[in-house]
Design a protein around this motif. Structure first.
Motif, short mmCIF file in Angstrom:
data_model
loop_
_atom_site.label_atom_id
_atom_site.label_comp_id
_atom_site.label_asym_id
_atom_site.label_seq_id
_atom_site.Cartn_x
_atom_site.Cartn_y
_atom_site.Cartn_z
N LEU A 98 40.50 33.83 46.37
CA LEU A 98 41.74 33.74 47.14
C LEU A 98 42.46 32.45 46.76
O LEU A 98 41.85 31.37 46.74
N VAL A 99 43.75 32.57 46.48
CA VAL A 99 44.54 31.41 46.09
C VAL A 99 45.94 31.56 46.65
O VAL A 99 46.41 32.70 46.84
N ALA A 159 50.07 31.31 46.53
CA ALA A 159 51.09 31.50 45.50
C ALA A 159 51.40 30.18 44.82
O ALA A 159 51.49 29.14 45.46
N GLY A 160 51.52 30.26 43.49
CA GLY A 160 51.74 29.06 42.70
C GLY A 160 50.47 28.42 42.19
O GLY A 160 50.52 27.52 41.35
N GLY A 161 49.35 28.89 42.67
CA GLY A 161 48.07 28.33 42.28
C GLY A 161 47.55 28.91 40.98
O GLY A 161 48.22 29.71 40.31
N SER A 162 46.34 28.50 40.64
CA SER A 162 45.72 28.90 39.37
C SER A 162 44.30 29.39 39.59
O SER A 162 43.63 28.98 40.55
N LEU A 163 43.88 30.25 38.71
CA LEU A 163 42.49 30.71 38.66
C LEU A 163 42.11 30.94 37.21
O LEU A 163 42.98 31.23 36.37
N ARG A 164 40.82 30.85 36.93
CA ARG A 164 40.32 31.16 35.60
C ARG A 164 39.22 32.18 35.73
O ARG A 164 38.19 31.93 36.38
N LEU A 165 39.41 33.32 35.11
CA LEU A 165 38.41 34.38 35.10
C LEU A 165 37.58 34.28 33.82
O LEU A 165 38.10 33.93 32.76
N SER A 166 36.31 34.61 33.97
CA SER A 166 35.41 34.65 32.82
C SER A 166 34.69 35.98 32.79
O SER A 166 34.43 36.58 33.83
N CYS A 167 34.36 36.42 31.60
CA CYS A 167 33.59 37.66 31.44
C CYS A 167 32.62 37.46 30.28
O CYS A 167 33.05 37.27 29.14
N ALA A 168 31.34 37.49 30.60
CA ALA A 168 30.32 37.29 29.59
C ALA A 168 29.62 38.61 29.26
O ALA A 168 29.21 39.34 30.17
N THR A 228 36.46 41.82 39.42
CA THR A 228 36.45 40.64 40.29
C THR A 228 37.80 40.59 41.01
O THR A 228 38.85 40.69 40.38
N PRO A 229 37.78 40.47 42.33
CA PRO A 229 39.05 40.52 43.07
C PRO A 229 39.79 39.19 43.03
O PRO A 229 39.20 38.12 43.12
N VAL A 230 41.10 39.32 42.91
CA VAL A 230 42.00 38.17 42.98
C VAL A 230 43.03 38.46 44.07
O VAL A 230 43.68 39.51 44.03
N THR A 231 43.13 37.56 45.02
CA THR A 231 44.09 37.71 46.11
C THR A 231 44.99 36.49 46.13
O THR A 231 44.50 35.35 46.21
N VAL A 232 46.29 36.73 46.05
CA VAL A 232 47.26 35.64 46.06
C VAL A 232 48.07 35.74 47.35
O VAL A 232 48.76 36.74 47.57
N SER A 233 47.96 34.74 48.17
CA SER A 233 48.67 34.75 49.45
C SER A 233 50.03 34.08 49.31
O SER A 233 50.20 33.15 48.53
#
Length: 117
Positions: free
Chosen positions: A11-12, A14-23, A111-116
């Motif tokens: 959860l982030v 609006a305007g924020g950042s996230l980094r997803l990884s997949c191995a 993987t869920p991403v939620t932007v508020s």
């Protein structure tokens, strides 16, 4: 077959950042193209970004300039760096890989991403 483990969602604001990884892990495989898709509630799964084994990339128009896909071939890992997130980026993000020899695609569990707002 390969196993894909995604991480980095959350959860982030609006305007924020996230980094997803997949191995990717498994026995005796080589990866070709790797990518990220997403599926928002009530919508079809759509391509977000894709990167070839040579490093060529494509992006959905909606994320161009905000998201960056990259890969570490030594670690069999693909990343999605997301900046300037918007509420419309809210979705479950899925990793997708194609193996050399025309095998795949293989999918991660999402993987869920939620932007508020």
């Amino acid at each position: 077959q390969v196993q894909l483990v995604e991480s980095g969602g959350g959860l982030v604001q609006a305007g924020g950042s996230l980094r997803l990884s997949c191995a990717a892990s498994g026995n005796g495989f080589s990866l070709n193209a790797m990518g990220w898709y997403r599926q928002a509630p009530g919508k079809q799964r759509e391509l977000v970004a894709r990167i070839t084994s040579g490093g060529n990339t494509i992006y959905a128009d909606s994320v161009k300039g905000r998201f960056t896909i990259s890969r570490d071939n030594a670690k069999n890992t693909v990343y999605l760096q997301m900046y300037s997130l918007k509420p419309e980026d809210t979705a479950v993000y899925y990793c997708n890989v194609h193996r050399v020899g025309g095998l795949g695609p293989d999918w991660g569990q999402g993987t869920p991403v939620t932007v508020s707002s």
